[in-house]
Design an enzyme around this catalytic site. Structure first.
Site, PDB file in Angstrom:
ATOM      1  N   HIS A 122     -12.755  -6.508   9.515  1.00 44.34           N
ATOM      2  CA  HIS A 122     -11.311  -6.384   9.269  1.00 44.34           C
ATOM      3  C   HIS A 122     -10.584  -7.426  10.128  1.00 44.34           C
ATOM      4  CE1 HIS A 122      -7.244  -4.784   9.246  1.00 44.34           C
ATOM      5  NE2 HIS A 122      -7.584  -4.137   8.145  1.00 44.34           N
ATOM      6  N   GLU A 136      -8.091  -7.254  11.914  1.00 49.27           N
ATOM      7  CA  GLU A 136      -7.718  -6.783  13.264  1.00 49.27           C
ATOM      8  C   GLU A 136      -8.908  -6.906  14.218  1.00 49.27           C
ATOM      9  OE1 GLU A 136      -6.153  -3.045  11.962  1.00 49.27           O
ATOM     10  OE2 GLU A 136      -4.445  -4.090  11.076  1.00 49.27           O
ATOM     11  N   LYS A 139      -7.216   3.431  10.205  1.00 49.72           N
ATOM     12  CA  LYS A 139      -7.125   2.703  11.485  1.00 49.72           C
ATOM     13  C   LYS A 139      -7.143   3.700  12.659  1.00 49.72           C
ATOM     14  CE  LYS A 139      -4.669  -0.939   9.097  1.00 49.72           C
ATOM     15  NZ  LYS A 139      -3.877  -2.148   9.212  1.00 49.72           N
ATOM     16  N   ASN A 172      -7.800   2.988   4.766  1.00 47.62           N
ATOM     17  CA  ASN A 172      -8.206   2.628   6.126  1.00 47.62           C
ATOM     18  C   ASN A 172      -7.182   3.250   7.071  1.00 47.62           C
ATOM     19  OD1 ASN A 172      -8.830   1.438   8.547  1.00 47.62           O
ATOM     20  ND2 ASN A 172      -8.183  -0.630   7.949  1.00 47.62           N
ATOM     21  N   GLY A 190       0.231  -4.802   6.929  1.00 47.93           N
ATOM     22  CA  GLY A 190       1.163  -4.057   7.768  1.00 47.93           C
ATOM     23  C   GLY A 190       2.534  -4.710   7.875  1.00 47.93           C
ATOM     24  N   GLU A 243      -7.900  -9.660   2.027  1.00 50.66           N
ATOM     25  CA  GLU A 243      -6.702  -9.174   2.701  1.00 50.66           C
ATOM     26  C   GLU A 243      -6.009 -10.334   3.400  1.00 50.66           C
ATOM     27  OE1 GLU A 243      -7.053  -4.728   3.585  1.00 50.66           O
ATOM     28  OE2 GLU A 243      -7.986  -5.763   5.250  1.00 50.66           O
ATOM     29  N   SER A 249      -0.369  -4.348   2.390  1.00 53.13           N
ATOM     30  CA  SER A 249       0.884  -3.690   1.976  1.00 53.13           C
ATOM     31  C   SER A 249       0.848  -3.177   0.532  1.00 53.13           C
ATOM     32  CB  SER A 249       2.086  -4.621   2.185  1.00 53.13           C
ATOM     33  OG  SER A 249       2.219  -4.926   3.566  1.00 53.13           O
TER      34      SER A 249
HETATM   35  C1  PEP Z   1      -5.443  -2.944   6.082  1.00 52.42           C
HETATM   36  O1  PEP Z   1      -5.290  -2.913   7.286  1.00 52.42           O
HETATM   37  O2  PEP Z   1      -6.588  -2.975   5.589  1.00 52.42           O
HETATM   38  C2  PEP Z   1      -4.246  -2.950   5.256  1.00 52.42           C
HETATM   39  C3  PEP Z   1      -4.345  -3.421   4.045  1.00 52.42           C
HETATM   40  O3  PEP Z   1      -3.092  -2.475   5.827  1.00 52.42           O
HETATM   41  P1  PEP Z   1      -1.660  -2.256   5.113  1.00 52.42           P
HETATM   42  O4  PEP Z   1      -1.929  -1.603   3.781  1.00 52.42           O
HETATM   43  O5  PEP Z   1      -0.899  -1.390   6.037  1.00 52.42           O
HETATM   44  O6  PEP Z   1      -1.062  -3.613   4.932  1.00 52.42           O
END
Ligand code: PEP
Length: 254
Positions: A98, A100, A14, A12, A176, A170, A216
């Site tokens: 997601h 976000e 973003k 992803n 992040g 998630e 992460s």
């Molecule tokens: C995401 O935003 O889907 C995600 C898992 O981000 P990160 O790997 O940076 O934690």
């Protein structure tokens, strides 16, 4: 490693990468990952790079995903992107709900469910994201929150549609932040999600659905996470922005 379901690892990107940067990244991934057959690979660039990336991955083992999509099929929805528009670029997957978008755009489970239905009508596979915040985990309501999100965000999907849906667990506190769920935490919630799916559909159907972990994921933790019985892949944010880290995640997962 032999898994019950084929792993699906998606990047992803973003709101990162201009079209030129996206091309650099995807050309590098194409080279590095050309031999990978054991894992389904998906890249999700921003809308503005879909056309370029779509061309660059022709005849490769990389598939294209989008990061969002409208629940409507067309009309007066300024700034929105329809499933038909995504199909023009051979988009096969779309990330929906997601955290976000749930946080900043106030997307609800009902909206996510409607988007998922619209995606299926266009033969685009939704990657439906769910996950609890740190506050919710600390309050001991992870299962309530995730259970409600799973039931709400998949409402109305048929058995055929759910089998073509990917769920991404998630934990919001792991996105992040560099903080990853432990193997036990991830497996526990993934198994819980699969039990909900078995209740909504049936045991055999639940066993066919892929549940990705996201939060992460990096080369150093991919092997352990991907080896968990109910973890069927990864949704990768930050580490998907570099050829080396995304490729190493994939290679360490095989
Ligand atoms: C995401 O935003 O889907 C995600 C898992 O981000 P990160 O790997 O940076 O934690």
């Amino acid at each position: 490693m032999q898994k019950e379901r084929k792993l699906l690892i998606a990047g992803n990107w973003k709101m990162n990468k201009t079209a030129a940067e996206a091309l650099d990244l995807v050309n590098g991934l194409r080279r590095e990952l050309a031999a990978v057959k054991e894992v389904d690979l998906v890249v999700c660039p921003p809308f503005t790079a879909l056309g370029h990336v779509s061309q660059a991955i022709l005849d490769s083992n990389l598939r294209l995903g989008a990061q969002n999509m409208s629940e409507h099929t067309g009309g007066a929805y300024t700034g929105e992107i329809s499933a038909a528009m995504l199909k023009e670029f051979s988009v096969r997957y779309v990330i929906l709900g997601h955290s976000e978008r749930r946080q900043y755009q106030k997307e609800s489970d009902l909206l996510v469910a409607n988007k998922a239905l619209t995606a299926h009508a266009a033969a685009i596979k939704p990657i439906v994201c769910v996950g609890e915040t740190l506050e919710q985990r600390e309050a001991g309501i992870t299962e309530k929150v995730v259970g409600d999100q799973v039931r709400g965000s998949l409402a109305g999907l048929s058995k055929d549609q759910i089998e073509e849906t990917v769920i991404a667990y998630e934990p919001v506190w792991a996105i992040g932040t560099g903080r990853t769920a432990t193997a036990e935490q991830a497996q526990e919630v993934h198994a819980f999600i699969r039990r909900i799916l078995a209740g909504l559909f049936d045991e055999a159907t639940a066993r066919r659905i892929r549940i990705q972990y996201g939060g992460s994921v990096k080369p150093s933790n991919a092997r352990e996470l991907m080896s968990l019985p109910d973890v069927d892949g990864a949704l990768v944010g930050g580490a998907s922005l570099e050829v080396r880290s995304f490729s190493d995640i994939v290679k360490n997962s095989i």
